[in-house]
Design a protein around this motif. Sequence first.
Motif, PDB file in Angstrom:
ATOM      1  N   SER A  30       0.827  -1.213   0.000  1.00  0.00           N
ATOM      2  CA  SER A  30       0.000   0.000   0.000  1.00  0.00           C
ATOM      3  C   SER A  30       0.858   1.257   0.000  1.00  0.00           C
ATOM      4  O   SER A  30       0.523   2.247  -0.656  1.00  0.00           O
ATOM      5  N   GLU A  31       1.971   1.221   0.710  1.00  0.00           N
ATOM      6  CA  GLU A  31       2.886   2.368   0.711  1.00  0.00           C
ATOM      7  C   GLU A  31       3.512   2.556  -0.671  1.00  0.00           C
ATOM      8  O   GLU A  31       3.679   3.691  -1.142  1.00  0.00           O
ATOM      9  N   LEU A  32       3.852   1.445  -1.309  1.00  0.00           N
ATOM     10  CA  LEU A  32       4.421   1.508  -2.647  1.00  0.00           C
ATOM     11  C   LEU A  32       3.449   2.175  -3.621  1.00  0.00           C
ATOM     12  O   LEU A  32       3.825   3.073  -4.378  1.00  0.00           O
ATOM     13  N   ILE A  33       2.199   1.733  -3.617  1.00  0.00           N
ATOM     14  CA  ILE A  33       1.200   2.281  -4.534  1.00  0.00           C
ATOM     15  C   ILE A  33       0.983   3.755  -4.265  1.00  0.00           C
ATOM     16  O   ILE A  33       0.864   4.574  -5.193  1.00  0.00           O
ATOM     17  N   ALA A  34       0.945   4.130  -2.985  1.00  0.00           N
ATOM     18  CA  ALA A  34       0.764   5.544  -2.628  1.00  0.00           C
ATOM     19  C   ALA A  34       1.918   6.390  -3.145  1.00  0.00           C
ATOM     20  O   ALA A  34       1.717   7.504  -3.659  1.00  0.00           O
ATOM     21  N   GLN A  35       3.141   5.879  -3.027  1.00  0.00           N
ATOM     22  CA  GLN A  35       4.322   6.611  -3.497  1.00  0.00           C
ATOM     23  C   GLN A  35       4.295   6.776  -5.015  1.00  0.00           C
ATOM     24  O   GLN A  35       4.615   7.848  -5.543  1.00  0.00           O
ATOM     25  N   LEU A  36       3.920   5.700  -5.726  1.00  0.00           N
ATOM     26  CA  LEU A  36       3.860   5.781  -7.185  1.00  0.00           C
ATOM     27  C   LEU A  36       2.776   6.758  -7.641  1.00  0.00           C
ATOM     28  O   LEU A  36       2.984   7.519  -8.594  1.00  0.00           O
ATOM     29  N   CYS A  37       1.635   6.742  -6.968  1.00  0.00           N
ATOM     30  CA  CYS A  37       0.558   7.676  -7.322  1.00  0.00           C
ATOM     31  C   CYS A  37       1.010   9.123  -7.126  1.00  0.00           C
ATOM     32  O   CYS A  37       0.655  10.011  -7.910  1.00  0.00           O
ATOM     33  N   GLU A  38       1.803   9.345  -6.095  1.00  0.00           N
ATOM     34  CA  GLU A  38       2.256  10.697  -5.775  1.00  0.00           C
ATOM     35  C   GLU A  38       3.169  11.272  -6.858  1.00  0.00           C
ATOM     36  O   GLU A  38       3.107  12.460  -7.168  1.00  0.00           O
ATOM     37  N   ILE A  39       4.020  10.422  -7.434  1.00  0.00           N
ATOM     38  CA  ILE A  39       4.980  10.942  -8.412  1.00  0.00           C
ATOM     39  C   ILE A  39       4.544  10.715  -9.862  1.00  0.00           C
ATOM     40  O   ILE A  39       5.205  11.197 -10.787  1.00  0.00           O
ATOM     41  N   ALA A  40       3.448   9.968 -10.073  1.00  0.00           N
ATOM     42  CA  ALA A  40       3.025   9.648 -11.445  1.00  0.00           C
ATOM     43  C   ALA A  40       2.760  10.912 -12.252  1.00  0.00           C
ATOM     44  O   ALA A  40       3.028  10.962 -13.456  1.00  0.00           O
ATOM     45  N   GLY A  41       2.224  11.945 -11.591  1.00  0.00           N
ATOM     46  CA  GLY A  41       1.900  13.174 -12.300  1.00  0.00           C
ATOM     47  C   GLY A  41       3.104  13.965 -12.761  1.00  0.00           C
ATOM     48  O   GLY A  41       2.970  14.867 -13.597  1.00  0.00           O
ATOM     49  N   THR A  42       4.294  13.655 -12.255  1.00  0.00           N
ATOM     50  CA  THR A  42       5.499  14.391 -12.652  1.00  0.00           C
ATOM     51  C   THR A  42       5.982  13.986 -14.032  1.00  0.00           C
ATOM     52  O   THR A  42       6.761  14.706 -14.661  1.00  0.00           O
ATOM     53  N   GLY A  43       5.554  12.787 -14.505  1.00  0.00           N
ATOM     54  CA  GLY A  43       6.002  12.309 -15.807  1.00  0.00           C
ATOM     55  C   GLY A  43       7.442  11.851 -15.818  1.00  0.00           C
ATOM     56  O   GLY A  43       8.044  11.678 -16.877  1.00  0.00           O
ATOM     57  N   ARG A  44       8.026  11.624 -14.643  1.00  0.00           N
ATOM     58  CA  ARG A  44       9.434  11.219 -14.549  1.00  0.00           C
ATOM     59  C   ARG A  44       9.538   9.721 -14.276  1.00  0.00           C
ATOM     60  O   ARG A  44       8.898   9.194 -13.373  1.00  0.00           O
ATOM     61  N   LEU A  45      10.358   9.056 -15.066  1.00  0.00           N
ATOM     62  CA  LEU A  45      10.503   7.596 -14.968  1.00  0.00           C
ATOM     63  C   LEU A  45      11.426   7.194 -13.826  1.00  0.00           C
ATOM     64  O   LEU A  45      11.128   6.263 -13.074  1.00  0.00           O
ATOM     65  N   GLN A  46      12.572   7.870 -13.689  1.00  0.00           N
ATOM     66  CA  GLN A  46      13.596   7.428 -12.755  1.00  0.00           C
ATOM     67  C   GLN A  46      13.131   7.361 -11.304  1.00  0.00           C
ATOM     68  O   GLN A  46      13.416   6.369 -10.614  1.00  0.00           O
ATOM     69  N   PRO A  47      12.404   8.374 -10.787  1.00  0.00           N
ATOM     70  CA  PRO A  47      11.959   8.262  -9.387  1.00  0.00           C
ATOM     71  C   PRO A  47      11.056   7.053  -9.150  1.00  0.00           C
ATOM     72  O   PRO A  47      11.145   6.408  -8.102  1.00  0.00           O
ATOM     73  N   GLY A  48      10.188   6.745 -10.115  1.00  0.00           N
ATOM     74  CA  GLY A  48       9.324   5.582  -9.977  1.00  0.00           C
ATOM     75  C   GLY A  48      10.114   4.292  -9.950  1.00  0.00           C
ATOM     76  O   GLY A  48       9.839   3.384  -9.153  1.00  0.00           O
ATOM     77  N   LEU A  49      11.118   4.183 -10.824  1.00  0.00           N
ATOM     78  CA  LEU A  49      11.953   2.981 -10.845  1.00  0.00           C
ATOM     79  C   LEU A  49      12.744   2.836  -9.548  1.00  0.00           C
ATOM     80  O   LEU A  49      12.961   1.725  -9.064  1.00  0.00           O
ATOM     81  N   ARG A  50      13.164   3.967  -8.973  1.00  0.00           N
ATOM     82  CA  ARG A  50      13.895   3.915  -7.707  1.00  0.00           C
ATOM     83  C   ARG A  50      13.015   3.400  -6.585  1.00  0.00           C
ATOM     84  O   ARG A  50      13.430   2.581  -5.754  1.00  0.00           O
TER      85      ARG A  50
END
Length: 248
Positions: A30-50
């Motif tokens: 659940s924490e993972l999904i919340a983190q991905l949702c938070e940065i998805a709007g930035t359009g940046r790949l690297q933070p999501g992969l990290r």
Amino acid sequence: MDMHILQALKSETRTGNFVGIATANLSSRSELIAQLCEIAGTGRLQPGLRILTDYVGASHYLLARADLLQEAGLDFVVSSDWPFDLVTNLAEAFVGGFGRATELEKCMQLFQPHFAVLPETADVPDGASRQYCSLMFNIGRSRLALMFLFDDGFILSQERLRDVGLLTAYYTSLLQYSGTTTDRDFELTDRELECLFWIAEGKTSDEIAMILGISRNTINNYITSVMRKTATKTRSEAIAFAVRNNLV
């Protein structure tokens, strides 16, 4: 044995990455999904992969286009925080191994963790296992491979690997199709984009001519036009441009 593979454990911990970060608890799903949702709007790949890399307990990630493997160069690398020398050592083995696989074997590999050993010539960071893990997935017509490095002796969760494979495919697809088209994209005609797609699939001019039902010279003219408009000098560079700009 470099890496022990156990079933999912709810109390997994990581022992630190290659640069010596202190032990920390792995995040929950659940924490993972919340983190991905938070940065998805930035359009940046690297933070999501990290974030995904940290979730599975890995130290480094490498995302590659498995359908764009070239004999020379590293055009197939989409994003990576592996040491550069390690990437170049892996490239030949990765290209050779994937090239020998049949189409059925490639399909069977989707979302199935695959483990391999880095070449003896590769210099791995202190404390790193020579064994790495890869996950294959598709996004539209693109086939990608996500590869992880782990600490030696790290206990790896199969459940977390499956989570990461599915969420990486979903997150990457969001970034690929949510972005706006640049002005340069509009300079390529439908026919030029079609030729670019078949080049990325590894087809020669003669093969493309047969597929599209036009002459080889016309195909070469289209390809020359593509390279002129994209300011590239070779077909490999044109493919790399197409990948960076989500044209194929």
